[in-house]
Design a protein around this motif. Structure first.
Motif, mmCIF file in Angstrom:
data_model
loop_
_atom_site.group_PDB
_atom_site.id
_atom_site.type_symbol
_atom_site.label_atom_id
_atom_site.label_comp_id
_atom_site.label_asym_id
_atom_site.label_seq_id
_atom_site.Cartn_x
_atom_site.Cartn_y
_atom_site.Cartn_z
ATOM 1 N N CYS A 166 -21.360 5.209 -41.986
ATOM 2 C CA CYS A 166 -20.425 4.072 -41.876
ATOM 3 C C CYS A 166 -21.067 2.943 -42.858
ATOM 4 O O CYS A 166 -22.265 2.759 -43.172
ATOM 5 C CB CYS A 166 -20.235 3.654 -40.648
ATOM 6 S SG CYS A 166 -21.698 2.972 -39.380
ATOM 7 N N ASP A 167 -20.043 1.946 -43.240
ATOM 8 C CA ASP A 167 -20.469 0.639 -43.939
ATOM 9 C C ASP A 167 -21.587 -0.034 -43.259
ATOM 10 O O ASP A 167 -21.752 -0.197 -42.034
ATOM 11 C CB ASP A 167 -19.388 -0.145 -44.093
ATOM 12 C CG ASP A 167 -18.223 0.539 -45.169
ATOM 13 O OD1 ASP A 167 -18.534 1.508 -45.471
ATOM 14 O OD2 ASP A 167 -17.365 -0.117 -45.145
ATOM 15 N N VAL A 168 -22.363 -0.579 -44.062
ATOM 16 C CA VAL A 168 -23.703 -1.486 -43.524
ATOM 17 C C VAL A 168 -23.268 -2.735 -44.176
ATOM 18 O O VAL A 168 -23.286 -3.197 -45.234
ATOM 19 C CB VAL A 168 -24.951 -0.938 -43.928
ATOM 20 C CG1 VAL A 168 -25.988 -1.834 -43.464
ATOM 21 C CG2 VAL A 168 -25.233 0.389 -43.547
ATOM 22 N N PRO A 169 -23.432 -3.865 -43.297
ATOM 23 C CA PRO A 169 -23.039 -5.285 -43.793
ATOM 24 C C PRO A 169 -24.431 -5.891 -44.775
ATOM 25 O O PRO A 169 -25.380 -5.375 -44.404
ATOM 26 C CB PRO A 169 -22.580 -6.187 -42.597
ATOM 27 C CG PRO A 169 -23.221 -5.363 -41.408
ATOM 28 C CD PRO A 169 -23.487 -4.070 -41.867
ATOM 29 N N ALA A 174 -30.554 -0.996 -40.972
ATOM 30 C CA ALA A 174 -29.828 0.230 -40.438
ATOM 31 C C ALA A 174 -30.906 1.413 -40.097
ATOM 32 O O ALA A 174 -31.669 1.625 -40.961
ATOM 33 C CB ALA A 174 -29.020 0.953 -41.290
ATOM 34 N N VAL A 175 -31.055 1.831 -38.798
ATOM 35 C CA VAL A 175 -32.311 2.671 -38.317
ATOM 36 C C VAL A 175 -31.323 3.634 -37.468
ATOM 37 O O VAL A 175 -30.486 3.536 -36.816
ATOM 38 C CB VAL A 175 -33.299 2.004 -37.684
ATOM 39 C CG1 VAL A 175 -34.047 1.171 -38.534
ATOM 40 C CG2 VAL A 175 -32.599 1.281 -36.377
ATOM 41 N N GLY A 176 -32.051 4.900 -37.313
ATOM 42 C CA GLY A 176 -31.694 6.037 -36.441
ATOM 43 C C GLY A 176 -30.792 6.905 -36.807
ATOM 44 O O GLY A 176 -30.133 6.904 -38.157
ATOM 45 N N ILE A 177 -30.426 7.723 -36.095
ATOM 46 C CA ILE A 177 -29.502 9.099 -36.113
ATOM 47 C C ILE A 177 -28.403 9.044 -35.282
ATOM 48 O O ILE A 177 -28.934 9.429 -33.955
ATOM 49 C CB ILE A 177 -30.148 10.272 -36.409
ATOM 50 C CG1 ILE A 177 -31.378 10.377 -37.492
ATOM 51 C CG2 ILE A 177 -29.281 11.507 -36.606
ATOM 52 C CD1 ILE A 177 -32.200 11.626 -37.650
ATOM 53 N N PRO A 178 -27.267 8.736 -35.330
ATOM 54 C CA PRO A 178 -26.532 8.198 -36.703
ATOM 55 C C PRO A 178 -27.207 6.778 -36.682
ATOM 56 O O PRO A 178 -27.651 6.324 -35.769
ATOM 57 C CB PRO A 178 -25.143 8.206 -36.211
ATOM 58 C CG PRO A 178 -24.873 8.412 -34.831
ATOM 59 C CD PRO A 178 -26.279 8.883 -34.330
ATOM 60 N N ALA A 179 -27.107 6.025 -37.807
ATOM 61 C CA ALA A 179 -27.447 4.688 -38.196
ATOM 62 C C ALA A 179 -26.842 3.802 -37.343
ATOM 63 O O ALA A 179 -25.564 3.885 -36.936
ATOM 64 C CB ALA A 179 -27.656 4.353 -39.454
ATOM 65 N N ARG A 180 -27.691 2.797 -36.824
ATOM 66 C CA ARG A 180 -27.355 1.500 -36.158
ATOM 67 C C ARG A 180 -27.718 0.398 -36.698
ATOM 68 O O ARG A 180 -28.470 0.424 -37.508
ATOM 69 C CB ARG A 180 -27.948 1.662 -34.529
ATOM 70 C CG ARG A 180 -27.922 2.860 -33.755
ATOM 71 C CD ARG A 180 -28.262 2.488 -32.464
ATOM 72 N NE ARG A 180 -28.099 3.687 -31.616
ATOM 73 C CZ ARG A 180 -29.048 4.224 -30.747
ATOM 74 N NH1 ARG A 180 -30.048 3.467 -30.322
ATOM 75 N NH2 ARG A 180 -29.064 5.192 -29.938
ATOM 76 N N ILE A 181 -26.696 -0.529 -36.724
ATOM 77 C CA ILE A 181 -26.921 -1.384 -37.430
ATOM 78 C C ILE A 181 -27.590 -2.737 -36.764
ATOM 79 O O ILE A 181 -27.108 -3.251 -35.614
ATOM 80 C CB ILE A 181 -25.456 -2.310 -38.121
ATOM 81 C CG1 ILE A 181 -24.728 -1.043 -38.588
ATOM 82 C CG2 ILE A 181 -25.792 -3.451 -38.967
ATOM 83 C CD1 ILE A 181 -25.191 -0.415 -39.738
ATOM 84 N N ILE A 182 -28.522 -3.221 -37.303
ATOM 85 C CA ILE A 182 -29.533 -4.298 -36.629
ATOM 86 C C ILE A 182 -29.372 -5.583 -37.641
ATOM 87 O O ILE A 182 -29.454 -5.755 -38.399
ATOM 88 C CB ILE A 182 -30.970 -3.564 -36.466
ATOM 89 C CG1 ILE A 182 -30.669 -2.658 -35.520
ATOM 90 C CG2 ILE A 182 -31.665 -4.748 -35.618
ATOM 91 C CD1 ILE A 182 -32.291 -1.913 -35.424
ATOM 92 N N SER A 183 -29.184 -6.664 -36.728
ATOM 93 C CA SER A 183 -29.348 -8.126 -37.420
ATOM 94 C C SER A 183 -30.857 -8.514 -37.942
ATOM 95 O O SER A 183 -31.617 -7.891 -37.132
ATOM 96 C CB SER A 183 -28.667 -9.015 -36.391
ATOM 97 O OG SER A 183 -29.108 -10.217 -37.025
ATOM 98 N N ALA A 192 -36.475 -3.010 -32.888
ATOM 99 C CA ALA A 192 -36.790 -1.650 -32.236
ATOM 100 C C ALA A 192 -36.498 -1.422 -31.005
ATOM 101 O O ALA A 192 -35.908 -0.518 -30.632
ATOM 102 C CB ALA A 192 -38.335 -1.350 -32.480
ATOM 103 N N LEU A 193 -36.717 -2.656 -30.170
ATOM 104 C CA LEU A 193 -36.308 -2.424 -28.642
ATOM 105 C C LEU A 193 -34.857 -2.362 -28.563
ATOM 106 O O LEU A 193 -33.879 -1.620 -27.889
ATOM 107 C CB LEU A 193 -36.902 -3.535 -27.962
ATOM 108 C CG LEU A 193 -38.220 -3.775 -27.582
ATOM 109 C CD1 LEU A 193 -38.491 -4.890 -26.884
ATOM 110 C CD2 LEU A 193 -38.533 -2.477 -26.740
ATOM 111 N N GLN A 194 -33.900 -3.199 -29.413
ATOM 112 C CA GLN A 194 -32.613 -3.134 -29.407
ATOM 113 C C GLN A 194 -32.026 -1.824 -29.831
ATOM 114 O O GLN A 194 -31.107 -1.332 -29.215
ATOM 115 C CB GLN A 194 -31.951 -4.158 -30.323
ATOM 116 C CG GLN A 194 -31.818 -5.699 -29.753
ATOM 117 C CD GLN A 194 -31.183 -6.376 -31.006
ATOM 118 O OE1 GLN A 194 -31.540 -6.289 -32.131
ATOM 119 N NE2 GLN A 194 -30.512 -7.158 -30.625
#
Length: 197
Positions: A166-169, A174-183, A192-194
């Protein structure tokens, strides 16, 4: 430089190679580009082969393009289509196993580590031109996979082995499988905790 402003990969191949190697714009002729294959201890060999393949991606020059692609696959295990639009300032610290599809667009000053894939998510994406579009100043860490017609913004980091669908702002991680967006505002430990809580 905006991803939309990259232009033809043939016309910008040698000037982009000068920025890749020297970090600034300067004139670079074909002989100097070929000389880069052996100079600097082979440090820029992969980037030079990619740019030479893009430069020769035209009628009556396909034999040279195919030679550069074969050298790139044999020496580094990389499969980079000459039709991919790659901006200046490309850095490949560990150029092995990198796959970049024909319709992929990469902005300027991007760093790509080993085993990174930028390609279609399924069959038929080539005809529909559904390939990733990567912005400026992006870092793609080892094993990252960017699949489908997604847009990755400017100043983004994609973590190792992340699968981005998915798009990344802009200005995010972006980390993980599937990628999660982190500020980017939090510290690395807080990020990493988030992501994994």
């Amino acid at each position: 430089m905006n991803v939309a402003d990259i232009g033809s990969s043939q016309a910008t191949a040698l000037p982009s190679l000068a920025v890749d190697v020297y970090g600034q714009e300067r004139s670079l002729n074909l002989l100097q580009a070929i000389r880069l294959l052996r100079s600097h201890g082979g440090r820029y060999r992969a980037v030079a082969l990619i740019r030479l393949a893009q430069h020769f991606d035209r009628p009556r020059r396909r034999r040279f393009r195919d030679w550069a692609n074969r050298q790139l696959r044999r020496d580094f295990g990389c499969f980079v289509q000459p039709g991919a639009q790659i901006g200046p300032g490309l850095k490949l610290p560990h150029p092995s196993g990198i796959v970049i599809g024909t319709g992929a667009r990469i902005g300027s000053n991007c760093t790509i580590y080993h085993q990174v894939t930028l390609g279609g998510a399924r069959r038929g994406d080539f005809k529909a031109n559904r390939y990733p579009s990567v912005g400026d100043d992006v870092v793609l860490y080892a094993g990252a996979k960017l699949l489908g017609g997604i847009r990755v913004g400017n100043h983004v980091e994609v973590g190792a082995n992340a699968v981005v669908r998915c798009d990344v702002p802009d200005n995010s991680v972006a980390v993980g499988i599937p990628a999660r967006i982190i500020s980017r505002t939090a510290t690395c430990y807080e990020q990493a905790l988030q992501a994994y809580s």
